[in-house]
Every structure is written in structure tokens, then in C-alpha cells.
Design a protein around this motif. Structure first.
Motif, PDB file in Angstrom:
ATOM      1  N   ALA A 141     -95.337  71.812 -49.229  1.00  0.00           N
ATOM      2  CA  ALA A 141     -95.641  70.796 -48.218  1.00  0.00           C
ATOM      3  C   ALA A 141     -96.533  69.665 -48.747  1.00  0.00           C
ATOM      4  O   ALA A 141     -96.207  68.490 -48.530  1.00  0.00           O
ATOM      5  N   PRO A 142     -97.639  69.953 -49.427  1.00  0.00           N
ATOM      6  CA  PRO A 142     -98.473  68.843 -49.918  1.00  0.00           C
ATOM      7  C   PRO A 142     -97.737  67.934 -50.902  1.00  0.00           C
ATOM      8  O   PRO A 142     -97.874  66.714 -50.870  1.00  0.00           O
ATOM      9  N   ARG A 143     -96.925  68.523 -51.757  1.00  0.00           N
ATOM     10  CA  ARG A 143     -96.163  67.736 -52.723  1.00  0.00           C
ATOM     11  C   ARG A 143     -95.150  66.848 -52.008  1.00  0.00           C
ATOM     12  O   ARG A 143     -94.990  65.667 -52.319  1.00  0.00           O
ATOM     13  N   MET A 144     -94.461  67.389 -51.022  1.00  0.00           N
ATOM     14  CA  MET A 144     -93.483  66.614 -50.277  1.00  0.00           C
ATOM     15  C   MET A 144     -94.159  65.516 -49.451  1.00  0.00           C
ATOM     16  O   MET A 144     -93.624  64.413 -49.336  1.00  0.00           O
ATOM     17  N   ASP A 145     -95.332  65.814 -48.897  1.00  0.00           N
ATOM     18  CA  ASP A 145     -96.076  64.783 -48.161  1.00  0.00           C
ATOM     19  C   ASP A 145     -96.451  63.637 -49.090  1.00  0.00           C
ATOM     20  O   ASP A 145     -96.362  62.470 -48.713  1.00  0.00           O
ATOM     21  N   GLY A 146     -96.861  63.967 -50.305  1.00  0.00           N
ATOM     22  CA  GLY A 146     -97.204  62.939 -51.281  1.00  0.00           C
ATOM     23  C   GLY A 146     -96.004  62.113 -51.686  1.00  0.00           C
ATOM     24  O   GLY A 146     -96.094  60.889 -51.835  1.00  0.00           O
ATOM     25  N   PHE A 147     -94.877  62.763 -51.863  1.00  0.00           N
ATOM     26  CA  PHE A 147     -93.648  62.057 -52.214  1.00  0.00           C
ATOM     27  C   PHE A 147     -93.240  61.109 -51.088  1.00  0.00           C
ATOM     28  O   PHE A 147     -92.894  59.950 -51.321  1.00  0.00           O
ATOM     29  N   LYS A 148     -93.309  61.585 -49.854  1.00  0.00           N
ATOM     30  CA  LYS A 148     -92.973  60.764 -48.695  1.00  0.00           C
ATOM     31  C   LYS A 148     -93.905  59.553 -48.616  1.00  0.00           C
ATOM     32  O   LYS A 148     -93.464  58.426 -48.386  1.00  0.00           O
ATOM     33  N   GLN A 149     -95.184  59.781 -48.838  1.00  0.00           N
ATOM     34  CA  GLN A 149     -96.147  58.681 -48.805  1.00  0.00           C
ATOM     35  C   GLN A 149     -95.851  57.665 -49.903  1.00  0.00           C
ATOM     36  O   GLN A 149     -95.933  56.455 -49.686  1.00  0.00           O
ATOM     37  N   ALA A 150     -95.465  58.127 -51.078  1.00  0.00           N
ATOM     38  CA  ALA A 150     -95.127  57.219 -52.181  1.00  0.00           C
ATOM     39  C   ALA A 150     -93.916  56.362 -51.823  1.00  0.00           C
ATOM     40  O   ALA A 150     -93.908  55.147 -52.079  1.00  0.00           O
ATOM     41  N   LEU A 151     -92.891  56.962 -51.220  1.00  0.00           N
ATOM     42  CA  LEU A 151     -91.716  56.188 -50.796  1.00  0.00           C
ATOM     43  C   LEU A 151     -92.124  55.109 -49.797  1.00  0.00           C
ATOM     44  O   LEU A 151     -91.686  53.956 -49.904  1.00  0.00           O
ATOM     45  N   GLU A 152     -92.963  55.475 -48.839  1.00  0.00           N
ATOM     46  CA  GLU A 152     -93.407  54.519 -47.817  1.00  0.00           C
ATOM     47  C   GLU A 152     -94.245  53.399 -48.416  1.00  0.00           C
ATOM     48  O   GLU A 152     -94.142  52.241 -47.998  1.00  0.00           O
ATOM     49  N   GLU A 153     -95.072  53.720 -49.406  1.00  0.00           N
ATOM     50  CA  GLU A 153     -95.902  52.697 -50.035  1.00  0.00           C
ATOM     51  C   GLU A 153     -95.074  51.714 -50.853  1.00  0.00           C
ATOM     52  O   GLU A 153     -95.320  50.506 -50.814  1.00  0.00           O
ATOM     53  N   VAL A 154     -94.089  52.200 -51.576  1.00  0.00           N
ATOM     54  CA  VAL A 154     -93.223  51.298 -52.333  1.00  0.00           C
ATOM     55  C   VAL A 154     -92.461  50.396 -51.365  1.00  0.00           C
ATOM     56  O   VAL A 154     -92.348  49.185 -51.590  1.00  0.00           O
ATOM     57  N   ALA A 155     -91.964  50.964 -50.274  1.00  0.00           N
ATOM     58  CA  ALA A 155     -91.270  50.156 -49.258  1.00  0.00           C
ATOM     59  C   ALA A 155     -92.197  49.071 -48.717  1.00  0.00           C
ATOM     60  O   ALA A 155     -91.781  47.918 -48.538  1.00  0.00           O
ATOM     61  N   ALA A 156     -93.449  49.411 -48.473  1.00  0.00           N
ATOM     62  CA  ALA A 156     -94.413  48.424 -47.959  1.00  0.00           C
ATOM     63  C   ALA A 156     -94.625  47.296 -48.969  1.00  0.00           C
ATOM     64  O   ALA A 156     -94.644  46.118 -48.594  1.00  0.00           O
ATOM     65  N   HIS A 157     -94.776  47.638 -50.238  1.00  0.00           N
ATOM     66  CA  HIS A 157     -94.956  46.605 -51.273  1.00  0.00           C
ATOM     67  C   HIS A 157     -93.730  45.698 -51.362  1.00  0.00           C
ATOM     68  O   HIS A 157     -93.869  44.478 -51.530  1.00  0.00           O
ATOM     69  N   LEU A 158     -92.551  46.278 -51.256  1.00  0.00           N
ATOM     70  CA  LEU A 158     -91.334  45.475 -51.285  1.00  0.00           C
ATOM     71  C   LEU A 158     -91.310  44.496 -50.115  1.00  0.00           C
ATOM     72  O   LEU A 158     -90.968  43.323 -50.276  1.00  0.00           O
ATOM     73  N   ARG A 159     -91.680  44.959 -48.953  1.00  0.00           N
ATOM     74  CA  ARG A 159     -91.663  44.103 -47.756  1.00  0.00           C
ATOM     75  C   ARG A 159     -92.735  43.019 -47.812  1.00  0.00           C
ATOM     76  O   ARG A 159     -92.537  41.918 -47.311  1.00  0.00           O
ATOM     77  N   ARG A 160     -93.873  43.332 -48.386  1.00  0.00           N
ATOM     78  CA  ARG A 160     -94.983  42.360 -48.442  1.00  0.00           C
ATOM     79  C   ARG A 160     -94.800  41.341 -49.556  1.00  0.00           C
ATOM     80  O   ARG A 160     -95.686  40.552 -49.807  1.00  0.00           O
ATOM     81  N   THR A 161     -93.707  41.360 -50.236  1.00  0.00           N
ATOM     82  CA  THR A 161     -93.355  40.432 -51.326  1.00  0.00           C
ATOM     83  C   THR A 161     -94.188  40.669 -52.579  1.00  0.00           C
ATOM     84  O   THR A 161     -94.230  39.816 -53.455  1.00  0.00           O
ATOM     85  N   ASP A 162     -94.800  41.821 -52.708  1.00  0.00           N
ATOM     86  CA  ASP A 162     -95.649  42.110 -53.869  1.00  0.00           C
ATOM     87  C   ASP A 162     -94.870  42.174 -55.182  1.00  0.00           C
ATOM     88  O   ASP A 162     -95.449  41.970 -56.253  1.00  0.00           O
ATOM     89  N   TYR A 163     -93.573  42.477 -55.120  1.00  0.00           N
ATOM     90  CA  TYR A 163     -92.743  42.565 -56.325  1.00  0.00           C
ATOM     91  C   TYR A 163     -91.870  41.328 -56.545  1.00  0.00           C
ATOM     92  O   TYR A 163     -90.985  41.335 -57.398  1.00  0.00           O
TER      93      TYR A 163
END
Length: 95
Positions: free
Chosen positions: A63-85
């Protein structure tokens, strides 16, 4: 699959730190609009992936590993949306 700009921008912006809708619209209407639309499409895919992970049964050890993976996916999505890349984006500066 083709998505309208409205579909690509249909997400909860309140969870994004530093969300600037005017900047997003400017990029979406600017020279790099195709790249940004691609980033928004990838972000949509990453969110769907994170949602699927939330629906999976995971044992207590994983569970902790999967929660971390899910959070990483959400953070990359946020950076993509905020034009950071995007070109000259905050995360494309030299490291």
C-alpha cells in the motif's frame, strides 16, 4: 483520440499549486499549442492511471509503495498542466 480544449482543461485546478489559467490559455493559443495539448492529453492519461490504481486491492505491505506511485503520477500530471515542461518552463532549466 481527439479531445477538445475544454475536455483537456477539465480537471480540478484547485489541487494544483501555482495554477495560472491565463498562462495556460496563452500557451494553448500560442506557438507551442500542439505541444501543450499533447502535455494536457498525457496528464489526462496519468490521472486515469492514478484513478485505476486507487481502485485496485493492495495488501498492507504494498500500500505505501502504491500510494507513492499514485502520488508521483499525479505530480507529473500537475507539472504538465502548469506548463512546467514547456519550452522555457520552470522544470526545463539546466539542472
Amino acid at each position: 483520440m481527439h479531445h477538445s480544449d475544454a475536455e483537456l482543461l477539465n480537471f480540478d485546478a484547485s489541487v494544483l499549486a501555482d495554477w495560472d489559467e491565463e498562462q495556460a490559455q496563452a500557451v494553448l493559443n500560442g506557438e507551442a499549442r500542439a505541444l501543450y495539448r499533447n502535455h494536457l492529453h498525457i496528464a489526462m492519461h496519468l490521472d486515469q492511471w492514478a484513478q485505476r490504481l486507487s481502485q485496485q486491492d493492495v495488501d498492507d505491505i504494498d500500500a505505501p509503495r502504491m500510494d507513492g506511485f499514485k502520488q508521483a503520477l499525479e505530480e507529473v500530471a500537475a507539472h504538465l498542466r502548469r506548463t512546467d515542461y514547456m519550452p522555457r518552463g520552470s522544470l526545463l532549466r539546466p539542472v
